[in-house]
Design a protein around this motif. Structure first.
Motif, PDB file in Angstrom:
ATOM      1  N   SER B 117       0.815  -1.356   0.111  1.00 32.10           N
ATOM      2  CA  SER B 117      -0.110   0.014  -0.104  1.00 32.10           C
ATOM      3  C   SER B 117       0.775   1.404  -0.034  1.00 32.10           C
ATOM      4  CB  SER B 117      -0.918   0.150   1.148  1.00 32.10           C
ATOM      5  OG  SER B 117      -0.644  -1.371   2.089  1.00 32.10           O
ATOM      6  N   GLU B 255      -8.821   1.718   4.026  1.00 30.56           N
ATOM      7  CA  GLU B 255      -8.384   0.503   4.266  1.00 30.56           C
ATOM      8  C   GLU B 255      -7.008   0.615   3.862  1.00 30.56           C
ATOM      9  OE1 GLU B 255      -9.514  -2.634   1.178  1.00 30.56           O
ATOM     10  OE2 GLU B 255      -9.748  -4.016   2.815  1.00 30.56           O
ATOM     11  N   ASN B 257      -4.658  -2.988   3.534  1.00 32.39           N
ATOM     12  CA  ASN B 257      -5.264  -4.464   3.259  1.00 32.39           C
ATOM     13  C   ASN B 257      -3.959  -5.170   3.565  1.00 32.39           C
ATOM     14  OD1 ASN B 257      -6.281  -6.869   2.839  1.00 32.39           O
ATOM     15  ND2 ASN B 257      -6.697  -6.156   0.670  1.00 32.39           N
ATOM     16  N   THR B 283      -1.747  -2.638  -3.673  1.00 34.46           N
ATOM     17  CA  THR B 283      -2.729  -3.835  -2.990  1.00 34.46           C
ATOM     18  C   THR B 283      -4.027  -3.131  -3.489  1.00 34.46           C
ATOM     19  OG1 THR B 283      -2.273  -2.704  -1.063  1.00 34.46           O
ATOM     20  CG2 THR B 283      -1.306  -5.029  -1.307  1.00 34.46           C
ATOM     21  N   GLU B 285      -7.348  -1.821  -2.429  1.00 36.28           N
ATOM     22  CA  GLU B 285      -7.558  -1.108  -1.418  1.00 36.28           C
ATOM     23  C   GLU B 285      -8.918  -0.466  -1.478  1.00 36.28           C
ATOM     24  OE1 GLU B 285      -3.562  -1.519   1.211  1.00 36.28           O
ATOM     25  OE2 GLU B 285      -4.335   0.377   0.371  1.00 36.28           O
ATOM     26  N   ARG B 300     -15.409 -10.001   6.548  1.00 34.87           N
ATOM     27  CA  ARG B 300     -14.088  -9.577   7.166  1.00 34.87           C
ATOM     28  C   ARG B 300     -13.208 -10.782   7.793  1.00 34.87           C
ATOM     29  NH1 ARG B 300     -12.058  -5.640   4.241  1.00 34.87           N
ATOM     30  NH2 ARG B 300     -10.433  -4.602   5.491  1.00 34.87           N
TER      31      ARG B 300
END
Ligand SMILES: Nc1ncnc2c1ncn2[C@@H]1O[C@H](COP(=O)(O)OP(=O)(O)OP(=O)(O)O)[C@@H](O)[C@H]1O
Ligand SMILES: Nc1ncnc2c1ncn2[C@@H]1O[C@H](COP(=O)(O)OP(=O)(O)OP(=O)(O)O)[C@@H](O)[C@H]1O
Ligand SMILES: [Mg+2]
Ligand SMILES: [Mg+2]
Lengths: 496, 302, 340, 328
Positions: B117, B255, B257, B283, B285, B300
């Motif tokens: 990320s 987010e 992730n 990623t 996200e 989740r």
């Protein structure tokens, strides 16, 4: 030194004391336990600062910041407690700070050789590369003396150097001191042995309760006069005890403890020993003959690897001091600093400790009872300061020894093992302690008595076991034994 | 134990993965994802946990080189200081993939790809939402920030991204900003203090969910309603965080992730086969608002 | 009064609190909210509770010349165990299981130190490392959230308007003080720490005493772990109690107990722990930037220690008071020169 | 031959060497175990890698050995090392200083920090634990004030030190840092054994008051050991910078515990007065080999990693105790 005063919280250790020391003399500093002798020495060498007063060395005022500075100025000191490093070797303890070096590199082999030579001068033969901590307190004391002697000093200060030495070692030391005196060294000597003082000192200064009593020539003094000056009153004839016929225990008292073939590899060879109720058994022997080792085995302080012990005819296994204490054996160690006292606790706590340990932590001795206990022994042994809440670490050497003794007396044992119990104790208190031991044994307590002072052993014991080279070589009944007879038994060493 | 197959030979792939540590729930979810997807992708995984120490991670990479693994992947503890060991890997012909955190090296040939990320972007997204939320506000907005561990890359970057946006508009005032060490306990303590030392806080930016969750308790104890009296933006999107968002206690969650496993394994396979891969793969996200959180919650995993 | 052992630690604490007031006058403001007290000072008491607990246990260990590095890990284990068990059992059982596990861990530490005679610092280092692993194993590396109201009350609840967690810590402190000073335990511990060999020769079962201290330390850490996880409504195996051992030892040392063993002061330890917590709160309250926090702490810790140091105070006060030599030398009783 | 065998069999090591010998025996055992279990483990490079990866820890631990021998403790080592890397990086990268100016400067800085702590410890009689903890906060705080972000170093000298392996024949090689670390070990060993200062260190550890009464320079020695520790930490920091070619404000967190653990595992007693630098080397190797065994295994999850480290640590320490106790 003029007008020296030193106060500790709550105590005035020195109060306007003057003191002079001349080259080429041995000057004895005398006084009861707690009179301030050690403090004067510490002030002189800069361990403690002064509150008032001045110190001059060869006419010029000095104020040493510490022993290192004093040493550099030519004042070499043996302090009262053995102050060496137990983790270093014997040789190093003698030479550290002055090691023979070459290009800054310590020459170990030369150092060991010189240490051996130096100790040979004091007639001590030990493995100089052994750790000092494994040696007996007497050897440690000799090492400390050797260290001080090696310094090229103008002034030599010895604070109770002879407190656990045998007659032979003392004589050796005296010879060395005489030679140094002839070389013009100034020697300050502290001892509680009056005869030693009269044998060597030229002059003496007497302190009492931190105050100067006076300065005298030895030639003009008598022992009785000296004791009177120290104590401030007549001491009932010292030799009373010796003269008065000791009451013998019953014709044949029951055997309390009997050891058979008890021994420990490298410490003491298997021996047999019986102690009867109400009997005082003395252990005689030279330095390192194994008296302490024997005593430790009987207390379970070390593990025996052979032999048996019976108490009251019952086989027991002395696994630990605790077990020995269960059988009501007490052991007052010769080394009060490392094996005896808890320096930061108070007199009361130190005295109550052994009793408390055997009761377990869940049954505390009530504070009132502890105070009573402390008060009793402070009174009986004349411990000063007479404050049960005084921290033991701040007491004078002799008073510490009394506290340690009190701890074990308080357990009211059946067998009391005393290893050098009168080490560093002044003459008055020593008589008191001897009287105490005698009276306890009359009440049925058995005592195993170890002391470097042969006269003391003979004065008190009914039986004497003679040791040599870690072996019990003879067991003699004390019917008018003389030191000479013991010495010759040791010299023969054949055993019976 | 067991043998280590030669690089790229006979299709069996060994991946040496040097993880940062297990310092947070996020990280352990990341580890689990990698372990599980390696198994299902039929890749032998050599895993090591560096316990947040760069030296341990370097040591692990060296041991992977010794063991001749096919591919090395790792999440760097810090951004710098990898050149030496990565050169050794390059000399040994073992491709390297970075995950989660980037490294700061001039020599980009040292690694094949970076999968992870963008922390700066996460901070920026949080900032953007704040700017949008208060677009119509005229009164000054008092902002409090719970920072991550001082000196750590996520903390540095999220602060940077967030500040870039928020500082551009003078009506936002960062009245309090302090490290909560990425933990709930610290987040709570710091927020308690903020609430007492600041007369008014309108918005809280917590650089991870945990600190935000800790702060919730503090806000409630002060008699305020989180989500209303104080709006809360956080980063991560853990289960607990999304739950709070769904309950209306949080207002927005960006987010980050952790479930990189499947993507990583694809990448590893490609790299091992010698295919070329993009230098940087972000990623997948998103960011959540309340509705999105409600929808995402049931599935989740962490 | 300045002679009292607790005077200087207490003075440092008060000074730090007053410093806070000087900077932010509202610091001491206390009000009633939801039927309980609310304010910075209350926060210090509430948040300081776990540290007080851990430090009280640590004090006894330190008194025996030991040190317990594993307390932080035990905190994590305890919290983790309780929170995981809460999922399936009652609060009482979960708490009992957590504390039971802590007792086992403490017994392990004690065995290493007293039984195998391993140096305390490495003996407890083992559990410091492995214990955190154990905590993560228990929690699966995730934060286990709980919602059981009675459990959350441990840290969140109030009794007589005071935080329950603080009252728990005080109860443990009071009970420990009582046991230590009303039985002979305190004396025996001080003796073991002051001179182990002499204690052995005095018939003390020092092994058992030392063992007991480690068990107790772990128990205290366990209770602290419950408070911490209750406070954040979940167990964080990774971070709960991280580096707490250092804070705890610091509290003990500030409280006047020497790391070389012997005399100890539980009251001093509590003051030390509150001082550290106040320092933390101060950092937040003054809004000191994160990157300067440690500098600030370094300065305060140094100042606190200097003030407490008798040597420092003596050097500060003494204006080079050299003794004046007396004007005339008083003559000794007899002056005799000896020829050399 | 047989004479030698007999002599070997009857060889009774001195008791004080036992912990060190035991640690060595265990290391050899652990290496044998690893080599039998993991094929690549047996290559000598694995051992050399342990040295390469722990050169800086070794230097720091040597400094800590001095302090611990006097009965003190130094918690600041990790932070001082980090500060030294950060200061180096800052000066090299941001201020453009040359390496030959930077290195002496950061070394001096470490020494001065240690010196200051030593002064406070000795003259104000404050427990070393607190003073060095404050030092730890201070040094770490200074790291943050330099930068909260890690800094890459591309200075030529540093790069050369980092990336010029010293070949030892075959594929074996070590880094220059290892040589530096071993030189430090040798100097420390020499100083402790053959210099007056070194022996005073032991004396102070054996009893500070006794050492004082023996007229030894206690003050100077105590201050000096903290200075040495500071210097070694700073040097460790420089090696850390060589190792990673970067500086990280969070670097070296927890290193003080590693250093103390290494010293103590090596047989040095925390209350002072007994121990050897060689023991410290073995202690570092023990920590290193535990870490290496775990990386080679490569199947442990994060938590099992920690538990296994704990277990291995226990096995090492307990066996060492037992060996030392048995062969008395
Ligand atoms: N550090 C200290 N703190 C408090 N009091 C002390 C301290 N050192 C010594 N004293 C007190 O000073 C007095 C003198 O002690 P000192 O050691 O000089 O006696 P001493 O004459 O050497 O006795 P001994 O023959 O028993 O060795 C004693 O009352 C002792 O309690
Ligand atoms: N003259 C000596 N020669 C060799 N070793 C000695 C000598 N004196 C003492 N030792 C050592 O000191 C220790 C003495 O043992 P122990 O303590 O049992 O002696 P002791 O009879 O109690 O005599 P003391 O307590 O007076 O020294 C032994 O370990 C021995 O090695
Ligand atoms: Mg004296
Ligand atoms: Mg003896």
């Amino acid at each position: 030194m003029t007008g020296i005063s030193k106060r500790f919280p709550g105590v005035t250790a020195l109060d306007g004391v003057d003191f002079r020391l001349f080259p080429g003399e041995v000057h004895a500093l005398m006084g009861e336990n707690g009179a301030g002798k050690s403090t004067l020495i510490k002030v002189l060498t800069g361990v403690e600062g002064v509150d008032a007063g001045a110190i001059e060395l060869s006419g010029s005022p000095v104020a040493f910041g510490g022993p290192d500075q004093a040493q550099r100025a030519g004042v070499s000191t043996v302090y009262q407690e053995v102050n060496l490093c137990p983790n270093l070797s014997v040789a190093e303890n003698i030479f550290i700070g002055r090691e023979p070096r070459r290009f800054g590199r310590i020459q170990w082999s030369r150092m060991r050789k010189r240490a051996e030579e130096l100790l040979a001068r004091l007639d001590l033969r030990v493995d100089v590369s052994a750790e000092l901590g494994t040696q007996s307190i007497a050897v440690q004391q000799m090492v400390a003396i050797a260290r001080a002697l090696d310094v090229q000093a103008r002034v030599l200060v010895l604070d109770e150097p002879t407190s656990s030495l045998d007659a032979k070692e003392v004589e050796q030391l005296m010879t060395v001191l005489r030679a140094l005196r002839a070389d013009g060294m100034a020697i300050l000597f502290v001892s509680h042995f009056i005869d030693q003082v009269f044998a060597i000192a030229d002059r003496m200064t007497v302190l009492r309760n931190g105050k100067l009593v006076g300065e005298y020539l030895t030639a003009e003094m008598t022992p009785v006069e000296l004791v009177r000056k120290m104590i401030g009153k007549e001491l009932a004839a010292l030799d009373e005890l010796e003269v008065s016929e000791r009451s013998r225990p019953d014709a044949d008292p029951p055997v309390l403890v009997s050891a058979d073939g008890l021994g420990r590899n490298g410490a003491i060879e298997p021996f047999a020993l019986t102690v009867k109720r109400g009997e005082v058994v003395g252990l005689a022997g030279l330095l390192g003959s194994g008296r302490t080792e024997l005593a430790r085995l009987l207390f379970g302080a070390d593990h025996a690897d052979a032999g048996t012990v019976d108490i009251d005819g019952q086989r027991v296994h002395l696994r630990s001091p605790r077990v020995a204490m269960k059988h009501r054996i007490a052991f007052c160690s010769e080394n009060r600093k490392t094996e005896g006292l808890i320096a930061e606790l108070t007199i009361r706590e130190n005295i109550a400790l052994a009793v408390q340990a055997s009761r377990g932590w869940l049954r505390p001795i009530p504070r009132r009872r502890q105070l009573e206990l402390a008060a009793r022994y402070i009174e009986a042994l004349d411990i000063r300061p007479a404050d049960p809440e005084a921290v033991v670490g701040t007491l004078s050497g002799g008073n510490q020894q009394k506290v340690l003794l009190a701890r074990w007396l308080a357990t009211e044992p059946r067998l009391l093992i005393l290893d050098e119990p009168t080490r560093g104790i002044d003459i008055g208190a020593k008589a008191e302690i001897q009287r105490l031991v005698a009276s306890l044994s009359e009440d049925g307590m058995a005592v195993l008595f170890v002391s470097a002072e042969l006269e003391e052993v003979l004065r008190l014991s009914h039986h004497v076991a003679v040791l040599r080279d870690r072996r019990v070589v003879a067991q003699l009944a004390n019917e008018g034994l003389t030191p000479e007879e013991i010495m010759s038994t040791i010299a023969d060493g054949t055993g019976s | 134990g067991g043998g280590s197959p030669a690089a790229g030979g006979d299709g069996a792939i060994t991946l040496g993965f040097a993880q940062v540590g297990a310092e947070s729930g996020w990280r352990t979810a990341n580890t689990k994802s990698i372990q599980e997807s390696a198994k299902s992708a039929n890749i032998t995984l050599k895993f090591s946990d560096a316990q947040q120490k760069q030296a341990n991670q370097i040591q692990a990479i060296r041991s992977y080189i010794q063991q001749k693994v096919s591919v090395i992947a790792f999440s760097p503890v810090v951004e710098t200081g990898w050149d030496t060991v990565l050169k050794e890997a390059k000399t040994a012909n073992i491709p390297v993939i970075l995950t989660d955190r980037a490294i700061d090296s001039k020599d980009t040939s040292l690694y094949k790809s970076f999968l992870g990320s963008d922390f700066v972007n996460e901070g920026k997204e949080a900032g953007d939402w704040v700017a949008k939320e208060y677009a119509s506000a005229t009164a000054p907005v008092n902002v409090a920030v719970l920072e991550g561990t001082t000196g750590s890359a996520p903390a540095n970057d999220r602060s940077k991204g967030f500040n870039d946006v928020v500082k551009a508009d003078p009506k936002f005032k960062i009245v309090a900003s302090q490290s909560g060490d990425f933990t709930r306990a610290q987040g709570k303590q710091v927020m308690e203090s903020f609430l007492k030392s600041q007369s008014k806080i309108d918005l809280l930016f917590a650089q991870n969910d945990d600190m935000g969750l800790g702060a919730l308790d503090a806000i409630q104890a002060a008699g305020l309603t989180p989500g209303k009296d104080i709006k809360i933006v956080t980063v991560d999107g853990t289960h607990d965080g999304l739950q709070a968002l769904a309950d209306g206690k949080f207002n927005y969650v960006v987010e980050c992730n952790p479930l990189l496993g499947p993507q990583l394994m694809d990448l590893v396979k490609k790299v091992a086969a010698g295919q070329s891969v993009p230098e940087r793969i972000l990623t997948k996200e998103t960011a959540f608002d309340q509705a999105a959180a409600k929808a995402a919650l049931p599935s989740r995993q962490y | 009064m300045t002679r009292h052992r607790l005077f200087w630690p207490a003075a440092a604490l008060v000074a730090l609190l007053l410093g806070n007031v000087a900077v932010s006058p509202r610091f001491f403001a206390i009000e009633i909210r939801d039927g309980h007290l609310y304010g910075n000072v209350i926060d210090i008491l509430r948040n300081g509770a776990p540290l007080i607990l851990v430090a009280v246990g640590m004090t006894l260990v330190v008194a025996t010349r030991g040190i317990d590095l594993s307390v932080g890990a035990v905190v994590a284990v305890s919290g983790g165990m309780a929170c995981v068990q809460l999922g399936s059992t009652s609060v009482v059982l979960a708490v009992a299981m957590a504390l039971g596990l802590c007792l086992v861990l403490g017994a392990w530490n004690g065995w290493l130190v007293a039984g195998l005679k391993i140096q305390p610092i490495v003996a407890t280092l083992i559990l410091m490392v492995a214990g955190r692993g154990l905590a993560q194993l228990i929690t699966g590396g995730q934060i286990v959230t709980v919602s059981s109201a009675p459990f959350l009350a441990i840290a969140g609840g109030y009794l007589l308007t005071l935080p329950l967690s603080f009252l728990i810590a005080m109860a443990v402190f009071a009970l420990t003080s009582l046991v230590v000073r009303r039985t002979a335990l305190g004396l025996l511990l001080e003796s073991v720490g002051g001179n182990p060999e002499a204690s052995r020769l005095s018939g003390l079962r020092s092994g058992r005493l030392i063992w007991l201290c480690y068990v107790f330390s772990a128990l205290c850490a366990g209770i602290a772990g419950l408070i911490i996880s209750s406070n954040v409504t979940g167990a964080d195996g990774n971070n709960a109690g991280l580096w707490m051992e250092l804070d705890a030892i610091l509290a003990v040392v500030i409280g006047g107990t020497q790391l070389t063993g012997g005399r100890f002061s539980l009251g001093g330890t509590v003051i030390g722990a509150l001082l550290i917590q106040t320092l933390t709160t101060t950092v937040y309250a003054l809004g000191i930037p994160s990157q300067e926090t440690l500098l600030f702490k370094a300065v305060v810790v140094t100042a606190v220690c200097l003030v407490q140091s008798p040597a420092f105070r003596a050097k500060l006060v003494r204006r080079r008071r050299r003794p004046e030599p007396p004007a005339s030398l008083p003559a000794p009783e007899k002056k005799v020169e000896v020829a050399s | 031959m047989t004479a030698l065998a007999v002599r070997l069999r009857s060889y009774r090591p001195q008791r004080r060497y036992l912990p060190v010998l035991a640690a060595f025996a265990l290391l050899v055992g652990a290496y044998g175990f690893g080599a039998a279990r993991y094929p690549a483990f047996g290559s000598g490079q694995v051992v050399l890698d342990i040295f390469i990866d722990h050169a800086f820890l070794l230097v720091v631990a040597v400094g800590a050995t001095f302090v611990i021998l006097t009965g003190g403790i130094d918690l600041s080592v990790g932070s001082v090392a980090a500060l030294s890397t950060m200061a180096s990086a800052d000066l090299l990268q941001h201020k453009g200083w040359p390496a030959y100016a930077v290195i002496p400067l950061v070394l001096a800085m470490g020494a001065i920090l240690g010196f200051a702590m030593g002064l406070v410890i000795h003259y104000f009689e404050i427990q070393p634990f607190i003073v060095t903890l404050a030092g730890m906060f201070l040094a770490r705080g200074l790291c943050y004030t330099i930068s909260t972000e890690s800094i890459a170093i591309d200075n030529g000298t540093y790069t050369a030190m980092a990336q010029t392996p010293i070949p030892l024949g075959g594929t074996l090689h070590v880094s220059p840092s290892v040589v530096i670390a071993l030189v430090v070990v040798a100097i420390a060993g020499y100083v402790l054994h053959f210099s007056r200062f070194g022996r005073t260190v032991y004396a102070v550890g054996g009893g500070e008051r006794s050492a004082l009464l023996m007229g030894l320079a206690v003050a100077r020695t105590k201050v000096a050991v903290y200075t040495i520790s500071g210097l070694c930490s700073a040097l460790g920091g420089v090696l850390m910078a060589f190792y990673t070619l970067s500086a990280d404000p969070l670097g070296g967190v927890g290193m003080e515990l590693d250093a103390i653990a290494a010293v103590v595992i090596g047989g040095t007693i925390l209350t002072g007065g007994s121990g050897y630098v060689l023991g410290t080397v073995l202690g570092v190797l023990v920590l290193g080999i535990i870490q290496t065994l775990i990386t080679f295994d490569g199947t442990l999850s994060s938590w099992w990693t920690r538990i296994v480290i704990g277990v291995l640590l226990f096995v090492f320490i307990a066996l060492q105790r037992l060996i030392a106790r048995r062969s008395r």
